[in-house]
Motif scaffolding. Structure first.
Motif, PDB file in Angstrom:
ATOM      1  N   HIS A  86       1.151   5.033  -2.238  1.00 52.99           N
ATOM      2  CA  HIS A  86       1.469   6.406  -1.823  1.00 52.99           C
ATOM      3  C   HIS A  86       2.768   6.972  -2.406  1.00 52.99           C
ATOM      4  O   HIS A  86       2.821   8.124  -2.836  1.00 52.99           O
ATOM      5  N   GLU A 117      -6.807   8.866   0.044  1.00 53.26           N
ATOM      6  CA  GLU A 117      -6.792   7.397   0.014  1.00 53.26           C
ATOM      7  C   GLU A 117      -7.776   6.822  -1.001  1.00 53.26           C
ATOM      8  O   GLU A 117      -7.521   5.778  -1.584  1.00 53.26           O
ATOM      9  N   HIS A 120       0.840  -1.207   0.000  1.00 52.17           N
ATOM     10  CA  HIS A 120       0.000   0.000   0.000  1.00 52.17           C
ATOM     11  C   HIS A 120       0.876   1.258   0.000  1.00 52.17           C
ATOM     12  O   HIS A 120       0.633   2.201  -0.754  1.00 52.17           O
TER      13      HIS A 120
HETATM   14 FE   LIG Z   1      -2.688   5.032   3.009  1.00 46.77          FE
END
Ligand SMILES: [Fe+2]
Length: 260
Positions: A119, A159, A114
């Motif tokens: 990101h 997100e 993730h």
């Molecule tokens: Fe995150």
């Protein structure tokens, strides 16, 4: 066989398999849906599709791109104070945990896939890096009792969001970029025009798919909204009305307190 990564974190061949499988599957699934900032950042970071990234090497690349470094969160699931505090120092928290083989489609805790795939490519973009720092400023400029609202802003803006680029809907949120289940869900739901007030009051959904997904008119628009929000905080005002039933408990804290 195991090998040692930065800070003595050891990864197994199964971990490398998990990383490479996730990388390949997610890249194919996303197709041309990611925003250009992410696509360019992914190239610039030169992540190896076959092996779990080396934290120090990626941090060095990121620092050359935007001046940001990786903050080693080890296996901690940071609360909002810890999260925004790291961001305020231009360090992006990344865990050393990688999900298990049976969690390829979804893991309840953000893992290193993730962070590195979702990101960090975006953090190689100067504007997204500025927006991220702005979030930390907004968080600490907000009265403590309303800070959970800024956490919710981050959640919905960074997100689980989309952005319009060249007239097309593109994926911007890291959770969607790095999550098969969530990406597929988001494609099927209508997108809501991002608004600070609505995102501020919209709960974080932690263990299943989101009820709604926001779309940014542009990153300039998001940055402008946050600058205005910050200015209002510095003037001791709120740019919008806070609902009477505003929940000041951060969902992540209550999630942690349940021992999840
Ligand atoms: Fe995150």
């Amino acid at each position: 066989m195991q090998y040692l990564c930065e800070r003595m974190q050891s990864y197994t061949e199964i971990d490398d398999w998990t990383w490479s499988e996730l990388f390949k599957r997610q890249k194919e699934l996303l197709g041309d849906m990611p925003c250009k900032e992410w696509a360019e950042g992914l190239k610039a970071l030169e992540l190896n599709p076959k092996t779990v990234p080396n934290q120090a090497a990626v941090s060095n690349k990121l620092e050359k791109l935007t001046g940001w470094k990786i903050f080693n969160a080890e296996k901690e699931f940071l609360n909002s104070d810890g999260w925004f505090s790291a961001l305020s120092k231009k360090t992006f928290p990344a865990t050393t945990y990688i999900r298990k083989k049976h969690e390829l489609d979804f893991t309840p805790f953000p893992d290193l896939f993730h962070e590195y795939f979702g990101h960090l490519p975006l953090m190689g973009d100067a504007q997204t890096a500025r927006i991220t720092k702005l979030f930390a400023k907004c968080y600490f400029a907000t009265q403590e009792k309303f800070r959970a609202g800024v956490g919710r802003l981050w959640w919905h803006a960074m997100e689980w969001s989309f952005v319009i680029e060249d007239g097309k809907e593109k994926v911007f949120g890291a959770g969607l970029l790095a999550g098969k289940r969530d990406f597929e869900d988001a494609l099927q739901k209508p997108k809501i025009k991002f608004s600070l007030q609505e995102a501020f009051h919209s709960s974080k959904i932690l263990n299943t798919v989101q009820e709604k997904y926001f779309i940014h008119k542009s990153l300039d628009d998001l940055e402008g909204m946050l600058q205005d929000y910050l200015q209002c905080q510095l003037n001791g005002e709120m740019p919008f009305e806070i609902a009477r039933n505003f929940d000041s408990i951060d969902e992540i804290d209550s999630f942690r307190n349940r021992g999840v």
